[in-house]
Structure formats: structure tokens, C-alpha cells
Design an enzyme around this catalytic site. Structure first.
Site, PDB file in Angstrom:
ATOM      1  N   LYS A   1       0.806  -1.217   0.000  1.00  0.00           N
ATOM      2  CA  LYS A   1       0.000   0.000   0.000  1.00  0.00           C
ATOM      3  C   LYS A   1       0.840   1.268   0.000  1.00  0.00           C
ATOM      4  CE  LYS A   1      -4.087  -2.076   1.987  1.00  0.00           C
ATOM      5  NZ  LYS A   1      -3.667  -3.441   2.421  1.00  0.00           N
TER       6      LYS A   1
HETATM    7  C1  LIG Z   1      -4.445  -4.485   2.065  1.00  0.00           C
HETATM    8  C2  LIG Z   1      -3.740  -5.772   1.988  1.00  0.00           C
HETATM    9  C3  LIG Z   1      -4.229  -6.832   1.208  1.00  0.00           C
HETATM   10  C4  LIG Z   1      -5.543  -6.744   0.483  1.00  0.00           C
HETATM   11  O1  LIG Z   1      -5.524  -5.824  -0.579  1.00  0.00           O
HETATM   12  P1  LIG Z   1      -6.909  -5.301  -1.191  1.00  0.00           P
HETATM   13  O2  LIG Z   1      -6.507  -4.318  -2.227  1.00  0.00           O
HETATM   14  O3  LIG Z   1      -7.672  -4.675  -0.080  1.00  0.00           O
HETATM   15  O4  LIG Z   1      -7.597  -6.491  -1.754  1.00  0.00           O
HETATM   16  C5  LIG Z   1      -3.482  -7.977   1.132  1.00  0.00           C
HETATM   17  N1  LIG Z   1      -2.323  -8.125   1.822  1.00  0.00           N
HETATM   18  C6  LIG Z   1      -1.833  -7.141   2.579  1.00  0.00           C
HETATM   19  C7  LIG Z   1      -0.579  -7.378   3.329  1.00  0.00           C
HETATM   20  C8  LIG Z   1      -2.505  -5.941   2.694  1.00  0.00           C
HETATM   21  O5  LIG Z   1      -2.018  -4.974   3.456  1.00  0.00           O
END
Ligand SMILES: *Cc1c(COP(=O)(O)O)cnc(C)c1O
Length: 430
Positions: free
Chosen positions: A107
């Protein structure tokens, strides 16, 4: 680029307004009015392009003309100041490591990109913007880090008390400055519901400019399409049939992959890999979309009962169930299966995966059973030490802490505990 609301009851709006608002006034998610595939010459010359050049070309149509090209170049260069390596496990499975950023979760890219866009839009503005964000674990840290010190922007993060890892909690509660953490007595879905209520609260929104930094915000969501092109660049000379397995929670990441496909990325299939929170897995079997309250798992960033980006996926496939089903498979795995997978990856490939990556790996294996000639790339969405307790417990091997993690350990936690929407509102208005 203009954006329309997927509820179709709000006026179309510019990229700038879509970023500042987060959600459309009719509660719909924004979606770009058009998607123009990148020219064939882009794909033909991809070997010669840097990550920043790829990202610039891929995102340009979605942000222009409001972000001028020279500014956009700087934004992508600053956003992508770390690596995105593909690590091959065997001839059929690779992993794309998305955890080399400052908070060691994928993210970081979306958060850093969005923070810079908002910083640019807000540079001559005296009105402050408050970024309100609910986190199941990693969003909070990435957003806190991405927005730290951005002028004119305050960040308020809601996280479910006791349901994020220790390191995740440190990353979002210890920075200070323009970042505030609210510890919610409840689940991630409760946090997300409070944030949604706040956006619809006229009394609140008439007094402050609120926006979201969850993947509902187009500036957080769209940059994630870069990853798929970066992996393709690294693998296309070796494999013809590349598919991706994406550990999914709110389905922003997989949905961004589908946008890359709309831009012409020659990918035949996506695998949405779920933990026990498997509303989409069930949908693809039954054609019934039945959200359920989220349950807690060891891959907590995917503990989402009602994934907000599912509606965008429906839009991409024009609400056609057959088209969707031909392009996407979804599997769901238990915590026990996830632990076994972590151990298998460690024993067979000497690779340490985090629980989310392990769910992605299991998705690859399930898909390869029926499609043995594909090359499946699972996204390693977080560094294993972000889930230290689970990882060390499973592989019985102590993990060295990377610099980025060491930097926050032992810092002083600052959070405000809340239980109700009213408390959130009072906090925001105070
Ligand atoms: C946010 C997150 C996900 C999921 O991603 P989405 O875009 O919400 O489907 C998977 N793994 C990790 C480590 C995350 O932080």
C-alpha cells in the site's frame, strides 16, 4: 480525465475533485469515463523502460490535464523510489515482492502517490483537508508514512483495537505531527462503517473537507496497476502465459490489475485469493453476492466482509457474470492451510512468506492444478516480519528485523480509544 459515480446519481467530476472527495456525493465509487489502451509500441519496448517511465505512461491518461506532465514525472519518481523484484520459486510459480517500501506493505505505492497528488492540489489552498481512513492493518501505516508532514493535510486513522499486528500498530500510532490514530473497539468493518457514515454526515462535511485514503480513492487505487506491468516486464521474455494470484481483502489490488489488463497488459487470468472472508469466492460459485461480517484470521489485512471494490470489478466486466468468471478465479483458504503453505514455501524453496503471500501461493497452486502450463505470480503484499508472531511460530526460525521495522519499534504509542460514531464525530470537530 473525468470520473463518474458507480451509483449514477451524482455529476461526473474531474480527477482533482474525485481525489479530494474520495467518494461521490451519492455514495458511489468513482470510475474513469474512458480507458484507452497503451500503444503496442509501449509493450514492444517495455524492456527499455524504467519503472518510472512505465508508471508515467500507464497513469497519465487518468490524471491529466489536472496534473501537468512534468509534475507527474516527479510524483511517480518519488513514489517509486524502491524496488519491485520478482523472485522465481520454480518454473510455474514466482512471487512479486511489493514490500520494499517504507512501511513494507504494497500500500506504500498508492499512499505515496495519493499524498503527492493531494499535496499538489492543496499547495495554494488555505483550507485544510482531513484524510479519514479505516485500516485492517497495512493501510494505516502506509497512509501515515505517505502523508507525514504533507502541508494542509491532517490524517485520522481508525483501526480495530487488538486486531492489527504489533508492528502495524507501531507504524500508525507513533509518528505524531499531522497523523492521529483512533483505536476502535470493534472490527475493521465497524471502522469502515464509521468512515462511511462520516462522509455522509452533512453537518460534518459542511464544516470540514473530508477525503478517504482507502482504495475507494482513485489516487490510492489506480497506481496499484503499476505492479502488474512491472512483473510482466521481468517475466515476459521467459513465459507466455502469465497469471496473477492476488491476496484480496477490499479487492482494490486485483481490480487495479484488471485496469492494467484494460490498458493492454497481455495477461489471461486473475486469481483472487481469499482467507475465510470469501464473499467473492462464493459469488463465483453461486452467482449470489452475500456479504457477511468479517471474521478474524492470521492474514488480517484481508479480513473484509464486504469488499468495497467489488462494484468496480463488476463495472470492468460490464456486469457480465460469464466474462467475469472467464477472467477471474477465486479460492478461499483456512488459517491452517495458510500455515501449512508458509511451511511448505520455506521448506521447498527456502523462502519466507507472510500469511497474505501464502494465501496467494495457495491460489497459484489451486489454479495450476487445472492449468499446469501457466506461470503464476503471487503478490507478496507485506514483508514477513510485519507478521512476526505467526511467521516465527510456523517456520521455527527467528527473523532479522529490517531497518524500516526497527525504526518504529519501541516508539511511544499514541492513540485515542473510541467505540461509537458519535465519539468519532466529536473528535473530528474538536
Ligand atoms: C491491504 C492488503 C491486502 C488486500 O488488498 P486489497 O486491495 O484490499 O484487496 C493484502 N495483503 C496485505 C498485506 C494488505 O495490506
Amino acid at each position: 480525465m473525468n470520473y463518474y459515480s458507480l451509483n449514477h446519481k451524482a455529476p461526473n467530476t474531474s480527477f482533482k475533485k474525485a481525489v479530494i472527495k474520495g467518494l461521490a456525493p451519492d455514495k458511489g465509487l468513482y470510475f474513469p469515463e474512458s480507458i484507452t489502451p497503451l500503444p503496442q509500441s509501449f509493450w514492444d519496448t517495455i524492456d527499455r523502460l524504467s519503472y518510472s517511465e512505465i508508471a508515467f505512461e500507464a497513469i497519465k491518461q487518468f490524471v491529466s490535464p489536472e496534473i501537468p506532465e512534468d509534475i507527474l514525472k516527479t510524483i511517480v519518481e518519488e513514489t517509486l523510489s524502491f524496488d519491485f523484484p520478482v523472485v522465481k520459486l520454480n518454473d510455474n510459480i514466482s512471487t512479486l515482492e511489493l514490500f520494499h517500501g517504507p512501511t513494507m506493505a504494497f500500500k506504500d505505492v498508492g499512499a505515496r502517490f495519493m499524498a503527492r497528488c493531494l499535496g499538489y492540489f492543496n499547495k495554494n489552498n488555505t483550507n485544510e483537508v482531513t484524510v479519514l481512513v479505516a485500516t485492517s492493518g497495512d493501510t494505516g501505516g502506509a497512509v501515515a508514512n505517505g502523508f507525514l508532514g504533507v502541508k494542509g493535510v491532517n490524517v485520522v486513522i481508525l483501526y480495530p483495537s487488538g486486531k492489527v499486528s504489533n508492528i502495524q500498530e507501531m507504524q500508525l500510532t507513533t509518528l505524531g505531527q499531522n497523523i492521529k490514530a483512533l483505536e476502535v473497539n470493534g472490527t475493521f468493518d465497524d471502522c469502515q462503517a464509521m468512515v462511511k457514515t462520516a462522509f455522509l454526515d452533512d453537518q460534518l462535511t459542511s464544516q470540514m473537507q473530508l477525503t478517504s485514503a482507502n482504495s475507494i480513492n482513485v489516487a490510492r487505487w489506480l497506481p496499484q496497476l503499476f505492479y502488474f506491468i512491472f512483473a510482466y516486464k521481468q517475466l515476459h521474455n521467459q513465459y507466455d502465459d502469465i497469471v496473477f494470484s492476488i491476496p484480496s481483502g477490499n479487492f482494490g489490488n486485483v481490480c487495479a490489475g484488471m485496469m492494467a489488463q484494460q490498458l493492454g497488459l497481455p495477461i489471461s487470468h486473475f486469481i483472487a485469493s481469499n482467507n475465510a472472508n470469501n464473499v467473492v469466492t462464493r459469488y463465483l460459485t453461486s452467482q449470489l453476492y452475500e456479504p457477511k461480517p468479517s471474521v478474524q484470521t492470521i492474514s488480517n489485512a484481508m479480513d473484509v466482509g464486504a469488499p468495497s471494490n467489488f462494484i468496480r470489478i463488476q463495472e470492468i466486466y460490464k456486469n457480465n457474470f460469464e466474462t467475469l468468471k472467464n477472467n477471474v478465479s477465486s479460492y478461499s483458504f483456512t488459517d491452517d492451510e495458510t500455515r501449512e503453505a508458509m511451511l511448505e514455501i520455506y521448506n521447498d524453496f527456502n523462502y519466507v512468506a507472510d500469511p497474505h503471500g501464502a494465501v496467494g501461493y495457495l491460489g497459484c497452486k489451486a489454479y495450476l492444478k487445472v492449468n499446469p502450463n501457466a506461470h503464476c505470480v503471487f503478490l507478496e503484499t507485506a514483508h514477513p516480519t510485519k507478521f512476526l508472531d505467526v511467521v516465527e511460530d510456523v517456520i521455527k526460525q527467528e527473523q532479522p528485523l529490517p531497518e524500516q521495522i526497527q525504526a518504529v519499534m519501541g516508539n511511544k504509542k499514541e492513540s485515542f480509544v473510541i467505540s461509537t460514531y458519535q465519539e468519532l464525530k466529536s473528535f473530528l470537530l474538536s
